[in-house]
Design a protein around this motif. Sequence first.
Motif, mmCIF file in Angstrom:
data_model
loop_
_atom_site.group_PDB
_atom_site.id
_atom_site.type_symbol
_atom_site.label_atom_id
_atom_site.label_comp_id
_atom_site.label_asym_id
_atom_site.label_seq_id
_atom_site.Cartn_x
_atom_site.Cartn_y
_atom_site.Cartn_z
ATOM 1 N N PRO A 177 0.809 -1.222 0.000
ATOM 2 C CA PRO A 177 0.000 0.000 0.000
ATOM 3 C C PRO A 177 0.844 1.275 0.000
ATOM 4 C CG PRO A 177 -0.772 -1.537 1.669
ATOM 5 C CD PRO A 177 0.453 -2.104 1.074
ATOM 6 N N TRP A 178 1.978 1.276 0.641
ATOM 7 C CA TRP A 178 2.790 2.494 0.687
ATOM 8 C C TRP A 178 3.321 2.847 -0.696
ATOM 9 C CZ3 TRP A 178 7.889 2.142 -0.763
ATOM 10 C CH2 TRP A 178 8.451 0.864 -0.798
ATOM 11 N N ASN A 187 -5.794 -0.130 4.091
ATOM 12 C CA ASN A 187 -4.634 -0.962 4.439
ATOM 13 C C ASN A 187 -4.717 -1.454 5.876
ATOM 14 O OD1 ASN A 187 -3.493 -0.739 1.926
ATOM 15 N ND2 ASN A 187 -2.141 0.959 2.474
ATOM 16 N N THR A 188 -5.148 -0.605 6.775
ATOM 17 C CA THR A 188 -5.295 -0.990 8.179
ATOM 18 C C THR A 188 -6.335 -2.108 8.310
ATOM 19 O OG1 THR A 188 -4.775 1.275 8.833
ATOM 20 C CG2 THR A 188 -5.783 -0.123 10.501
ATOM 21 N N GLU A 189 -7.468 -1.957 7.635
ATOM 22 C CA GLU A 189 -8.501 -2.992 7.669
ATOM 23 C C GLU A 189 -7.990 -4.312 7.091
ATOM 24 O OE1 GLU A 189 -11.863 -1.425 5.594
ATOM 25 O OE2 GLU A 189 -12.517 -0.205 7.283
ATOM 26 N N LEU A 190 -7.237 -4.218 6.000
ATOM 27 C CA LEU A 190 -6.683 -5.411 5.367
ATOM 28 C C LEU A 190 -5.707 -6.121 6.298
ATOM 29 C CD1 LEU A 190 -6.651 -7.056 2.736
ATOM 30 C CD2 LEU A 190 -4.756 -5.645 1.971
ATOM 31 N N LEU A 191 -4.860 -5.370 6.985
ATOM 32 C CA LEU A 191 -3.917 -5.967 7.935
ATOM 33 C C LEU A 191 -4.656 -6.656 9.086
ATOM 34 C CD1 LEU A 191 -1.122 -3.240 8.117
ATOM 35 C CD2 LEU A 191 -0.952 -5.524 7.146
ATOM 36 N N GLN A 192 -5.724 -6.036 9.571
ATOM 37 C CA GLN A 192 -6.508 -6.646 10.639
ATOM 38 C C GLN A 192 -7.160 -7.946 10.158
ATOM 39 O OE1 GLN A 192 -9.216 -3.545 11.789
ATOM 40 N NE2 GLN A 192 -7.751 -2.552 13.157
ATOM 41 N N LEU A 193 -7.673 -7.941 8.935
ATOM 42 C CA LEU A 193 -8.300 -9.140 8.381
ATOM 43 C C LEU A 193 -7.279 -10.265 8.229
ATOM 44 C CD1 LEU A 193 -10.810 -10.473 7.125
ATOM 45 C CD2 LEU A 193 -10.066 -9.543 4.920
ATOM 46 N N VAL A 194 -6.099 -9.937 7.715
ATOM 47 C CA VAL A 194 -5.051 -10.950 7.538
ATOM 48 C C VAL A 194 -4.623 -11.510 8.888
ATOM 49 C CG1 VAL A 194 -2.643 -11.280 6.829
ATOM 50 C CG2 VAL A 194 -4.225 -10.085 5.321
ATOM 51 N N SER A 195 -4.470 -10.662 9.886
ATOM 52 C CA SER A 195 -4.049 -11.151 11.205
ATOM 53 C C SER A 195 -5.138 -12.024 11.843
ATOM 54 C CB SER A 195 -3.683 -9.992 12.127
ATOM 55 O OG SER A 195 -4.815 -9.191 12.403
ATOM 56 N N SER A 196 -6.407 -11.668 11.658
ATOM 57 C CA SER A 196 -7.475 -12.509 12.217
ATOM 58 C C SER A 196 -7.535 -13.860 11.501
ATOM 59 C CB SER A 196 -8.827 -11.801 12.139
ATOM 60 O OG SER A 196 -9.256 -11.686 10.796
ATOM 61 N N ILE A 197 -7.310 -13.880 10.199
ATOM 62 C CA ILE A 197 -7.277 -15.149 9.455
ATOM 63 C C ILE A 197 -6.113 -16.002 9.936
ATOM 64 C CG2 ILE A 197 -6.842 -16.159 7.177
ATOM 65 C CD1 ILE A 197 -8.488 -13.870 5.985
ATOM 66 N N LYS A 198 -4.981 -15.371 10.172
ATOM 67 C CA LYS A 198 -3.811 -16.108 10.657
ATOM 68 C C LYS A 198 -4.101 -16.731 12.027
ATOM 69 C CE LYS A 198 1.101 -15.525 11.625
ATOM 70 N NZ LYS A 198 2.222 -14.586 11.669
ATOM 71 N N VAL A 199 -4.693 -15.978 12.926
ATOM 72 C CA VAL A 199 -5.019 -16.494 14.264
ATOM 73 C C VAL A 199 -6.020 -17.648 14.154
ATOM 74 C CG1 VAL A 199 -6.218 -15.912 16.424
ATOM 75 C CG2 VAL A 199 -4.498 -14.362 15.486
ATOM 76 N N GLN A 200 -7.021 -17.485 13.296
ATOM 77 C CA GLN A 200 -8.024 -18.539 13.124
ATOM 78 C C GLN A 200 -7.395 -19.812 12.557
ATOM 79 O OE1 GLN A 200 -11.227 -17.441 10.537
ATOM 80 N NE2 GLN A 200 -12.465 -19.224 11.054
ATOM 81 N N SER A 201 -6.499 -19.677 11.585
ATOM 82 C CA SER A 201 -5.855 -20.872 11.019
ATOM 83 C C SER A 201 -4.959 -21.555 12.056
ATOM 84 C CB SER A 201 -5.062 -20.516 9.759
ATOM 85 O OG SER A 201 -3.930 -19.741 10.080
ATOM 86 N N GLN A 202 -4.300 -20.781 12.894
ATOM 87 C CA GLN A 202 -3.483 -21.361 13.961
ATOM 88 C C GLN A 202 -4.367 -22.127 14.948
ATOM 89 O OE1 GLN A 202 -0.054 -20.548 15.222
ATOM 90 N NE2 GLN A 202 0.606 -19.720 13.268
#
Length: 191
Positions: free
Chosen positions: A3-4, A53-68
């Motif tokens: 995004p930057w 970008n902030t929303e996308l990062l939050q979504l990716v981190s929540s998906i990562k936690v859920q997969s773990q």
Amino acid sequence: MQPWVYIVLVGIVAIVYALRLPARVKEDSDEKKSLKETEAALELYMADIEHENTELLQLVSSIKVQSQNNKTALQEEISGLREQVADLQKNLLLFDARLTAEEKGLLQLSAAFGSGAAAARSEDTGAVPQATQTEAAPVKQKPVSSIKQRYPRLFELHAQGKSIDSIAKTAGLQRGEVQLILQLANQEESV
């Protein structure tokens, strides 16, 4: 692309656009307004990109936690299933050992019963041992054995060619018992 990078590209486009504008000495109020509007639009656009970008990062981190979490749950379930399989294998080995021991006991009982029955018959009839009896007397038709009279359904199924397991299931007996009864009947017929 990150995004930057979009933000930098938009900034470069804005700078190039600003440099390409003809430099005018006199300041028109219309030009200032359009420049300010362009800057405001760019700032608004960059703020929107940053928010997305902030929303996308939050979504990716929540998906990562859920997969773990899913991975951990699956590993725990696999571990539990492995323990169950190990327990079932142990139980199967114990059952096989117990079944083998019972079958050996039944075979010994069959052998003991067979020799005891032959001795009892020779005492009852006062006959000579079996080898001399068959030599001296002509072969008679054998009477229906007492074991066959006790288990007519079992022998009927056996005559139909059913397996020992099938006979055991139908007659409600153990597999070893069915084998023992059939062996005893064979011994009675051979006597």
